[in-house]
Scaffold this motif. Structure first.
Motif, PDB file in Angstrom:
ATOM      1  N   ASP A 140       0.767   3.806  -1.810  1.00 20.43           N
ATOM      2  CA  ASP A 140       0.264   5.010  -1.858  1.00 20.43           C
ATOM      3  C   ASP A 140      -0.473   5.518  -0.593  1.00 20.43           C
ATOM      4  N   THR A 141      -0.845   4.638   0.263  1.00 25.75           N
ATOM      5  CA  THR A 141      -1.244   5.244   1.749  1.00 25.75           C
ATOM      6  C   THR A 141       0.096   5.494   2.625  1.00 25.75           C
ATOM      7  N   HIS A 164       0.944  -1.249   0.054  1.00 23.04           N
ATOM      8  CA  HIS A 164      -0.120   0.137   0.223  1.00 23.04           C
ATOM      9  C   HIS A 164       0.778   1.185  -0.147  1.00 23.04           C
ATOM     10  N   CYS A 205       0.160  16.946  -4.085  1.00 19.41           N
ATOM     11  CA  CYS A 205      -1.137  16.628  -3.881  1.00 19.41           C
ATOM     12  C   CYS A 205      -2.291  17.373  -4.453  1.00 19.41           C
ATOM     13  N   SER A 222       2.747   6.968   1.363  1.00 20.19           N
ATOM     14  CA  SER A 222       3.166   8.397   0.949  1.00 20.19           C
ATOM     15  C   SER A 222       2.227   9.467   1.419  1.00 20.19           C
ATOM     16  N   SER A 223       1.044   9.047   1.624  1.00 20.93           N
ATOM     17  CA  SER A 223      -0.067  10.010   2.126  1.00 20.93           C
ATOM     18  C   SER A 223      -0.064  10.174   3.585  1.00 20.93           C
TER      19      SER A 223
END
Length: 165
Positions: free
Chosen positions: A141-142, A139, A161, A144-145
């Motif tokens: 993407d999670t 995950h 973002c 990096s968020s």
């Protein structure tokens, strides 16, 4: 010719085996029966037949069906571990476990940690770390968020973002 008739016509000679060999023979029969018929249908009579021993001999080596099944499970897991583990370098984990055990023992000596089995805790802790790392790898993407959000909040601008508005 039925099975009992065949046995009378061609009696099978029993082979003398030492205790370890006999236990191995019984366990192999047990594993085969469970694989073919399932746990619930694995009677001692069927296991004895497949193993080529008497039911009484099984009782001689194992106090009950549960003990036999437990030993069969332990044997199966050990075989899997040996086959799979032969291809995996586990020295990293052993070194990690030892370092974690040392850390936990130091905490116990200082009084900041209660008494517990430090080996079990090291293995459990490393399992949790590995699970977390596996999740984060799958995950990204999670991840990096999670890393970008605090920076974006402090600067009042979003870094890489899109804004919601």
């Amino acid at each position: 010719m039925s099975s009992p008739d065949r046995a009378l016509a061609h009696p099978r000679r029993r082979q003398r085996l030492d205790e370890a060999q006999r236990r191995k023979q019984i366990i192999a029969g047990c594993i085969q029966v469970v694989a073919e018929h399932g746990y619930q249908q694995a009677s001692l009579a069927l296991i004895a037949e497949v193993a080529g021993v008497s039911k009484g001999l099984i009782w001689h080596y194992y106090s009950d069906r549960d003990t036999l099944m437990e030993q069969a499970a332990v044997t199966t897991v050990a075989q899997l571990r040996n086959r799979v583990g032969a291809d995996i370098d586990l020295t990293y984990y052993e070194e990690t476990y030892q370092a974690q055990e040392q850390l936990f023992r130091r905490g116990q000596a200082e009084g900041s940690l209660r008494e517990f089995d430090t080996r079990v805790m090291a293995v459990t802790y490393q399992g949790a770390v590995d699970a977390m790392l596996g999740y984060l790898e799958s995950h990204t993407d999670t991840l990096s968020s999670l890393l970008i959000a605090p920076v974006a909040d402090r600067s009042g601008a979003s870094i890489g973002c899109r804004s919601a508005g």
